[in-house]
Design a protein around this motif. Structure first.
Motif, PDB file in Angstrom:
ATOM      1  N   PRO A  66      10.624   1.409  -1.202  1.00 46.48           N
ATOM      2  CA  PRO A  66       9.447   1.536  -0.319  1.00 46.48           C
ATOM      3  C   PRO A  66       8.231   0.928  -1.006  1.00 46.48           C
ATOM      4  O   PRO A  66       7.927   1.252  -2.150  1.00 46.48           O
ATOM      5  CB  PRO A  66       9.304   3.055  -0.135  1.00 46.48           C
ATOM      6  N   CYS A  67       7.554   0.047  -0.330  1.00 44.07           N
ATOM      7  CA  CYS A  67       6.453  -0.701  -0.947  1.00 44.07           C
ATOM      8  C   CYS A  67       5.120  -0.457  -0.238  1.00 44.07           C
ATOM      9  O   CYS A  67       4.153  -0.063  -0.864  1.00 44.07           O
ATOM     10  CB  CYS A  67       6.783  -2.192  -0.949  1.00 44.07           C
ATOM     11  N   ILE A  68       5.083  -0.691   1.061  1.00 38.41           N
ATOM     12  CA  ILE A  68       3.842  -0.597   1.835  1.00 38.41           C
ATOM     13  C   ILE A  68       4.053   0.426   2.944  1.00 38.41           C
ATOM     14  O   ILE A  68       5.157   0.550   3.489  1.00 38.41           O
ATOM     15  CB  ILE A  68       3.461  -1.970   2.429  1.00 38.41           C
ATOM     16  N   ARG A  69       3.004   1.161   3.253  1.00 37.91           N
ATOM     17  CA  ARG A  69       3.097   2.091   4.370  1.00 37.91           C
ATOM     18  C   ARG A  69       3.366   1.329   5.666  1.00 37.91           C
ATOM     19  O   ARG A  69       2.771   0.282   5.912  1.00 37.91           O
ATOM     20  CB  ARG A  69       1.802   2.895   4.513  1.00 37.91           C
ATOM     21  N   ASP A 100       0.458   0.334   7.713  1.00 38.73           N
ATOM     22  CA  ASP A 100      -0.443  -0.696   7.191  1.00 38.73           C
ATOM     23  C   ASP A 100       0.039  -2.063   7.691  1.00 38.73           C
ATOM     24  O   ASP A 100       0.697  -2.821   6.969  1.00 38.73           O
ATOM     25  CB  ASP A 100      -0.476  -0.644   5.668  1.00 38.73           C
ATOM     26  N   ILE A 101      -0.299  -2.378   8.933  1.00 39.56           N
ATOM     27  CA  ILE A 101       0.172  -3.626   9.536  1.00 39.56           C
ATOM     28  C   ILE A 101      -0.458  -4.836   8.852  1.00 39.56           C
ATOM     29  O   ILE A 101       0.207  -5.843   8.598  1.00 39.56           O
ATOM     30  CB  ILE A 101      -0.135  -3.620  11.044  1.00 39.56           C
ATOM     31  N   SER A 102      -1.744  -4.743   8.544  1.00 37.29           N
ATOM     32  CA  SER A 102      -2.411  -5.875   7.888  1.00 37.29           C
ATOM     33  C   SER A 102      -1.858  -6.115   6.494  1.00 37.29           C
ATOM     34  O   SER A 102      -1.747  -7.263   6.043  1.00 37.29           O
ATOM     35  CB  SER A 102      -3.922  -5.626   7.823  1.00 37.29           C
ATOM     36  N   GLY A 103      -1.510  -5.043   5.773  1.00 30.99           N
ATOM     37  CA  GLY A 103      -0.922  -5.220   4.452  1.00 30.99           C
ATOM     38  C   GLY A 103       0.425  -5.906   4.513  1.00 30.99           C
ATOM     39  O   GLY A 103       0.731  -6.786   3.688  1.00 30.99           O
ATOM     40  N   ILE A 104       1.264  -5.533   5.480  1.00 28.65           N
ATOM     41  CA  ILE A 104       2.571  -6.171   5.627  1.00 28.65           C
ATOM     42  C   ILE A 104       2.409  -7.640   6.024  1.00 28.65           C
ATOM     43  O   ILE A 104       3.107  -8.520   5.516  1.00 28.65           O
ATOM     44  CB  ILE A 104       3.411  -5.399   6.661  1.00 28.65           C
ATOM     45  N   ALA A 105       1.475  -7.912   6.930  1.00 30.74           N
ATOM     46  CA  ALA A 105       1.277  -9.290   7.380  1.00 30.74           C
ATOM     47  C   ALA A 105       0.714 -10.176   6.276  1.00 30.74           C
ATOM     48  O   ALA A 105       0.960 -11.388   6.262  1.00 30.74           O
ATOM     49  CB  ALA A 105       0.347  -9.311   8.593  1.00 30.74           C
ATOM     50  N   ASP A 162       9.332  -1.743   3.570  1.00 30.41           N
ATOM     51  CA  ASP A 162      10.319  -1.663   2.500  1.00 30.41           C
ATOM     52  C   ASP A 162      10.679  -3.066   2.014  1.00 30.41           C
ATOM     53  O   ASP A 162      10.664  -4.030   2.779  1.00 30.41           O
ATOM     54  CB  ASP A 162      11.592  -0.969   2.977  1.00 30.41           C
ATOM     55  N   VAL A 163      11.025  -3.145   0.731  1.00 35.01           N
ATOM     56  CA  VAL A 163      11.470  -4.394   0.122  1.00 35.01           C
ATOM     57  C   VAL A 163      12.964  -4.282  -0.151  1.00 35.01           C
ATOM     58  O   VAL A 163      13.404  -3.341  -0.824  1.00 35.01           O
ATOM     59  CB  VAL A 163      10.699  -4.694  -1.178  1.00 35.01           C
ATOM     60  N   TYR A 175      -0.202  -8.083  -1.788  1.00 33.42           N
ATOM     61  CA  TYR A 175      -0.554  -7.742  -0.410  1.00 33.42           C
ATOM     62  C   TYR A 175      -1.918  -7.059  -0.415  1.00 33.42           C
ATOM     63  O   TYR A 175      -2.330  -6.439  -1.409  1.00 33.42           O
ATOM     64  CB  TYR A 175       0.507  -6.848   0.245  1.00 33.42           C
ATOM     65  N   LEU A 176      -2.622  -7.176   0.706  1.00 30.68           N
ATOM     66  CA  LEU A 176      -3.974  -6.641   0.815  1.00 30.68           C
ATOM     67  C   LEU A 176      -3.909  -5.139   1.087  1.00 30.68           C
ATOM     68  O   LEU A 176      -3.322  -4.702   2.080  1.00 30.68           O
ATOM     69  CB  LEU A 176      -4.739  -7.341   1.940  1.00 30.68           C
ATOM     70  N   ILE A 177      -4.506  -4.351   0.205  1.00 28.20           N
ATOM     71  CA  ILE A 177      -4.636  -2.917   0.450  1.00 28.20           C
ATOM     72  C   ILE A 177      -5.991  -2.600   1.076  1.00 28.20           C
ATOM     73  O   ILE A 177      -6.215  -1.486   1.539  1.00 28.20           O
ATOM     74  CB  ILE A 177      -4.451  -2.115  -0.848  1.00 28.20           C
ATOM     75  N   SER A 178      -6.865  -3.558   1.084  1.00 25.65           N
ATOM     76  CA  SER A 178      -8.162  -3.457   1.749  1.00 25.65           C
ATOM     77  C   SER A 178      -8.645  -4.889   1.966  1.00 25.65           C
ATOM     78  O   SER A 178      -8.050  -5.834   1.439  1.00 25.65           O
ATOM     79  CB  SER A 178      -9.166  -2.655   0.905  1.00 25.65           C
ATOM     80  N   PRO A 179      -9.706  -5.103   2.723  1.00 23.78           N
ATOM     81  CA  PRO A 179     -10.173  -6.481   2.901  1.00 23.78           C
ATOM     82  C   PRO A 179     -10.566  -7.178   1.615  1.00 23.78           C
ATOM     83  O   PRO A 179     -10.647  -8.410   1.593  1.00 23.78           O
ATOM     84  CB  PRO A 179     -11.391  -6.308   3.830  1.00 23.78           C
ATOM     85  N   SER A 180     -10.776  -6.431   0.531  1.00 25.35           N
ATOM     86  CA  SER A 180     -11.267  -7.031  -0.711  1.00 25.35           C
ATOM     87  C   SER A 180     -10.335  -6.843  -1.895  1.00 25.35           C
ATOM     88  O   SER A 180     -10.689  -7.216  -3.007  1.00 25.35           O
ATOM     89  CB  SER A 180     -12.633  -6.431  -1.072  1.00 25.35           C
ATOM     90  N   GLU A 181      -9.134  -6.269  -1.696  1.00 21.59           N
ATOM     91  CA  GLU A 181      -8.259  -5.962  -2.825  1.00 21.59           C
ATOM     92  C   GLU A 181      -6.821  -6.376  -2.530  1.00 21.59           C
ATOM     93  O   GLU A 181      -6.297  -6.122  -1.443  1.00 21.59           O
ATOM     94  CB  GLU A 181      -8.276  -4.461  -3.137  1.00 21.59           C
TER      95      GLU A 181
END
Length: 1130
Positions: free
Chosen positions: A901-904, A907-912, A885-886, A931-937
């Motif tokens: 609410p922003c990121i699931r 999704d630990i990698s997205g938050i980090a 959450d933001v 934030y990263l939603i995948s390794p390439s996006e």
């Protein structure tokens, strides 16, 4: 006695309105390369490209800034995409054999991608007994024929079905079964075996009635759809792919044994068993299958043969290759990821005799590569978007807003020198469809990404398209094994096959110690700091010319000779000695090596003082890069922090200590649980709760119950990790004299504040050589809850954060208030707290973990500008929690404003990976985030109601002139997403010459309806012909509310309605009224009038006229509605 704290009565409506003008959460655009692509398509008329993914996402790209995104309702892999040329529509096939029709629709002046229809084929025999169709199986291939109005579907059961595309319904009586095909082949070929799945369907460019069908067993059939017979039959080997030459006289087939064959269509009789040419390009040893093959002819007389696969199994079976053959020239393009699909950009006009391919686009699993086929050597074409962000794994990222124009031009120039284009190359990016309606950004934004291979990449984040600008590599400064690997690659260049490395995706790192952990850029002095995994801290300067220089190397011991600690991690990187050549761009000036060589966890730069501060898990240091001397080194290790001495790459971590600590935590939790249970009285708590409910008024908001947060243990592992560093010119020693200070926060809640003595700069801009920078410890704060300190910021007398270095001295920002008292904001993982300076006494705080049950992960101070008033803005604190959450808080009052609410939270990698910006893009202010939603996006979001970066684009489409198709689309148009605003669909029509209609371009928000939809005669004629026009199923309450909210009212006179009505009836006419609302409205109007009027009394006689009424409605109809006009929903 119980005590209650009450807030003020209710919410302030003025403040709530102001919040709506300041804050708004929007996820705007996805930057980067689509994750896990699975399908590719290209529209040669509109010059747009579509990519489908395994998650069911459809992404369409045109000219930079033109992007459309759609998502299937079910998470399924998209196996094929097919454009309806020139119409802005496409057909997608999923792995569950469902077909989906998509359209690029325009409303409110902008285009969006919407799903129109979907169709699921029956999966068992006898599903529809009325139609008599045989059992349908999984669809293997789709072919669009006759200008996209009909589609041929090849299945695993060797059958070919035909589908009406505008309605997505099967055409009865046109199914081509395997039995009909087998009648045209020799008896010895049948042998009681099936033909196998349909592997390929190809259409004839000049004769749309002919379809080339290829079966997996090797049978090729040219089927004449008009005559319902086979014109030619070819017998080949196991089939993989087919391609029909432009004139239709030649076809080429590729096979599973790594060979391809060329067949002549005109020569011989109806049956051909031997091809004119059969070859195995990489034989004679066994080869892998050629999965796809293309044939493109040229005006010069030769032709291109492009195919994927076919490599020798034993030697190069693991290579991902596309081979390009023209005359005697063969190039084997070697990629580092799996090939998904490819296409050529060539002429598709029927009047042209030759293909003349211009470019080859290859979609890989990790990148998109475009080659120029018109330039000798076939060089790569740099793309303005879709660059692989993860060419090497992303390890950190940073954002720099409002970059000065001079610095921007220098960075772009350095990037152009890195990848110069051949002088003979004239091809630009071939995907140029659509128009970007977004305004050119007035300010530029940079997104910096640090990577595992020691590179830092600069991206243009000013708009929708994330364009690569420049790449900085730090590996050349250190001794690694890169040169050995390059020499091996060079040694194999002359071997067969003629491999050529293409693409930039390289997932392997030569040395993990090269990984970049932190990046800081000063946009006013073009200085940069890059910190890595092995404790290396590089200070770089931007240079416009290549140079050869020796880099100064210094070491800083953060342990300060503390006894009892032994570093068990990786060794430091060995720098190269002597002068080194550096290209134009950022060139290293000083290398600072932290000892022990642990990963750098925090870094900051103050270019005005020529100081850089860095921190690791052992402590922090301060370095003067102008004099190239260390200023300060402080160890933050606790006596029990032996885990910090092992490093992230160590393999000798103590198992005994890990188990011992785990048992200690379990024991502590049990003891604390028993104590809480013994002290708690459940009955007393229930009574207190009931008493509180009775005593507290319902209209008064009560302070929420705070969670009990236990202080963290002082002997936790890694408590000495430095989390944040900060420079500020503030009051630390007394309330009269202000000066330079440095602040450091650790993982154990400790804050160190140092007063700095920085010598005054001389006239030439350099420091006086006889004086050195000195640092004296001024304050040391220990937070009681011992939570890690995430961020530190000093607020001036007006409660605003201090400007960045050089902003105030160069009049680029308002000077800070140095008269009033300053304060320091310390943000930990559990709470925000403001202390006064210089006494460091608590002023206000907000316990986020106690109130919300979450912990802080990212923090940024941002300025939010109002949408209603350009001169009004507020400085707020934005934070991201571990729940995704933001939250936004006022500064310095720390009052909660909004949260989204922003990121699931999973999704630990997205938050980090999230980056919160301090300034918005352009003139508007407000925080944004990546934030990263995948390794390439990267997903981009905005917290400001005024500053939003999102795709604003349009596409000129040409609809087929067929009223049946138009009426069906209006009946079956989907419910548009609420995020897209008004549900009115407004297409951008074209004039007769294909150009956009100038009138409609200027007034794209005005609905133009077909005459048939507005005429009551056509409404009645449609219903009288038993054609259902009831569209109420598509009209929702939201549609009607939106329609009524933007409508104007017209009173129909009573004479028009006739006797028996309740007087004048208002008819709402709106400029954005959708066509389906018009049709439903008129149908209900006509049905209601027929219900209340006696038979034969309509139309009412007009004064002085006889026969048909004013509306031109027929006298005898059958009503489909019995609503009275006064009872209609409108």
């Amino acid at each position: 006695m119980m005590k209650f704290r009450f807030r003020r009565q209710g919410a302030d409506p003025q403040r709530e309105k102001l919040k709506q003008e300041l804050f708004a959460f929007n996820k705007t655009v996805e930057h980067g390369f689509p994750n896990q692509p699975s399908a590719l398509a290209f529209d040669p008329e509109l010059r747009i490209m579509a990519i489908g993914t395994r998650s069911g996402a459809v992404k369409i790209y045109g000219t930079p800034g033109v992007e459309f995104t759609g998502l299937h309702p079910d998470t399924a892999t998209i196996t094929q995409i097919h454009f309806l040329p020139g119409q802005g529509r496409l057909l997608t096939l999923l792995d569950d054999s469902s077909l989906h029709l998509w359209e690029i629709v325009h409303h409110s002046g902008c285009a969006h991608l919407e799903e129109v229809l979907s169709f699921q084929l029956p999966s068992r025999p006898g599903f529809d007994s009325a139609s008599g169709l045989p059992g349908l199986t999984r669809i293997t291939v789709v072919l669009l024929v006759t200008a996209g109005d009909m589609a041929a579907l090849g299945t695993e059961g060797s059958s070919v079905f035909f589908l009406d595309v505008p309605t997505l319904t099967l055409l009865e009586g046109q199914t081509l079964g395997p039995d009909e095909v087998l009648r045209s082949v020799p008896d010895d070929y049948r042998c009681g075996k099936s033909l196998g799945p349909v592997e390929s369907l190809q259409g004839h460019l000049r004769d749309p009635t002919k379809i080339l069908i290829g079966y997996s067993r090797g049978l090729l059939v040219i089927w004449n759809q008009a005559a319902q017979c086979a014109d030619r039959v070819f017998l080949g080997n196991q089939l993989e792919s087919l391609c029909w030459e432009r004139s239709g006289s030649t076809l080429v087939s590729s096979h599973s044994d790594g060979s391809y064959a060329v067949w002549s269509v005109d020569a011989g009789g109806s049956l051909a068993t031997q091809p004119t040419v059969a070859t195995m390009p990489y034989g004679p040893f066994p080869c892998k299958a050629i999965n796809k093959i293309l044939w493109r002819n040229c005006e010069s007389g030769d032709h291109f043969i492009i195919f994927s696969g076919g490599m020798p199994r034993a030697s190069y079976g693991d290579r991902h290759c596309v081979s390009v053959l023209r005359a005697e020239t063969l190039v084997t393009l070697d990629f580092t990821s799996r090939i998904i699909d490819f296409f050529t950009v060539h002429s598709t006009r029927p009047e042209d005799e030759f293909d003349e391919p211009q470019a080859l686009a290859v979609l890989l699993e990790e990148e998109l590569v475009v080659l120029d086929l018109q330039t000798p050597g076939w060089p790569s074409v740099p793309g303005p978007y879709l660059a692989p962000l993860h060419s090497s794994a992303i390890t950190c990222s940073a954002h720099v807003a409002n970059v000065p124009a001079k610095l921007w031009a220098r960075i772009v120039s350095a990037g152009e020198q890195q990848s110069p284009q051949p002088a003979s190359s004239t091809l630009r990016w071939p995907i140029t469809g659509g128009r970007n309606l977004a305004q050119e950004p007035s300010q530029r934004g940079l997104l910096l990404t640090g990577h595992e291979d020691g590179t830092v990449r600069f991206w243009d984040a000013s708009g929708v398209a994330l364009r690569p600008l420049y790449k900085l590599s730090t590996a050349g400064l250190f001794q690694t094994d890169c040169e050995h690997a390059d020499s091996l690659a060079q040694a194999t260049e002359d071997d067969w096959p003629p491999f050529r490395k293409v693409g930039c995706f390289d997932p392997y790192s030569d040395d993990p110690r090269l990984g970049v952990q932190k990046v800081v850029l000063c946009k006013y002095t073009a200085r940069m700091v890059v910190a890595g995994t092995a404790g290396q801290v590089l200070v770089l300067e931007l240079s416009d010319t290549p140079s050869e220089k020796t880099v100064s190397v210094s070491s800083v011991d953060l342990l300060q000779d503390r006894e009892g600690f032994t570093w068990k991690g990786h060794e430091r990187l060995s720098p190269c000695t002597g002068p080194l050549p550096w290209p134009a761009g950022f060139q290293p000036r000083v290398l600072v090596q932290c000892l022990p060589p642990a990963a750098v966890t925090a870094v900051t730069l103050h270019a005005e003082w020529s100081l850089v501060a860095f921190g690791t898990s052992h402590g922090f240091g301060l370095f003067d890069y102008q004099r190239k001397t260390p200023v300060l080194a402080r160890c933050t290790l606790h006596p029990n922090d032996s885990l910090a001495m092992e490093g992230p790459l160590s393999r000798v971590k103590s198992l005994k200590k890990s188990l011992r600590q785990s048992f200690r935590r379990i024991r502590k939790s049990r003891v604390s649980g028993k104590k809480r249970a013994a002290n708690a009285n459940s009955k007393l708590q229930e009574a207190n709760a009931q008493l509180a409910e009775q005593a507290c008024p319902h209209d008064v908001e009560m302070t929420p119950v705070q969670r009990r947060i236990e202080p963290r243990s002082a002997d936790d592992s890694l408590s000495g990790v430095v989390r944040c560093l900060y420079f500020a010119d503030t009051f630390l020693r007394d309330a009269v004299h202000h000066g330079p200070t440095m602040w450091a926060g650790t993982n154990s809640g400790s804050v160190f504040a140092y007063a700095l003595e920085v010598p005054t700069a001389a006239a030439g801009g350099e420091k006086q050589p006889e004086r050195a920078v000195e640092a004296v410890l001024g304050k040391e704060v220990q937070l009681m809850h011992r939570a890690p300190v995430v961020a530190i910021a000093v607020l001036d007398g007006r409660g605003r954060p201090l400007p960045e270095p050089y902003e105030a001295s160069r009049d680029l920002a308002q000077a800070p208030d140095m008269q009033g008292g300053h304060a320091v904001l310390i943000a930990s993982e559990e709470q925000f707290k403001v202390f006064t300076l210089p006494k460091v006494s608590a002023k206000t705080k907000f316990k986020l973990t106690a109130h919300e049950g979450c912990r802080v992960r990212k923090v940024a101070l941002a300025t939010f500008a109002s949408v209603a008033c350009e001169d009004y803005a507020e400085t707020c604190l934005a934070c991201l929690t571990n729940l995704g959450d933001v939250h936004v808080f006022s500064v310095p009052g720390l009052r909660p404003q909004v949260h989204y609410p922003c990121i699931r939270k999973e999704d630990i990698s997205g938050i980090a990976s999230c980056v919160l910006t301090r300034h918005g893009q352009g003139e508007g202010k407000g925080s944004q985030g990546f934030y990263l939603i995948s390794p390439s996006e990267f997903e981009r979001f905005s917290l400001s109601a005024r500053n939003i970066t999102e795709p604003l684009c349009s596409l000129d489409v040409s609809w087929p002139q067929d009223s049946a198709h138009a009426s069906h689309r209006l009946r079956e148009s989907p419910k548009l997403s609420q995020a897209n605003g008004t549900p009115g669909i407004i297409l951008a029509p074209q004039s007769h010459d294909g150009s956009p209609d100038p009138i409609c371009s200027k007034r794209s928000d005005i609905q133009e309806l077909p005459e048939a939809m507005l005429s009551p005669m056509s409404v009645d004629s449609a219903t009288s012909a038993d054609t259902t026009l009831d569209t109420t199923g598509d009209v929702t309450v939201e549609d009607v509310k939106d329609f009524l909210g933007k409508a104007r009212t017209i009173q129909l006179p009573a004479t028009l309605l006739g006797a028996g009505t309740n007087g004048p009836w208002p008819l709402h006419v709106g400029p954005t009224c959708p066509a389906r609302v018009w049709a439903w409205y008129l149908a209900e109007l006509w049905g209601g009038l027929r219900a209340v009027l006696p038979m034969g009394s309509w139309p009412p006689p007009r004064p002085g006229a006889t026969g048909r009424g004013q509306l031109g409605l027929p006298a005898h109809t059958t009503s489909h509605s019995t609503h009275h006009p006064s009872q209609l929903p409108l």
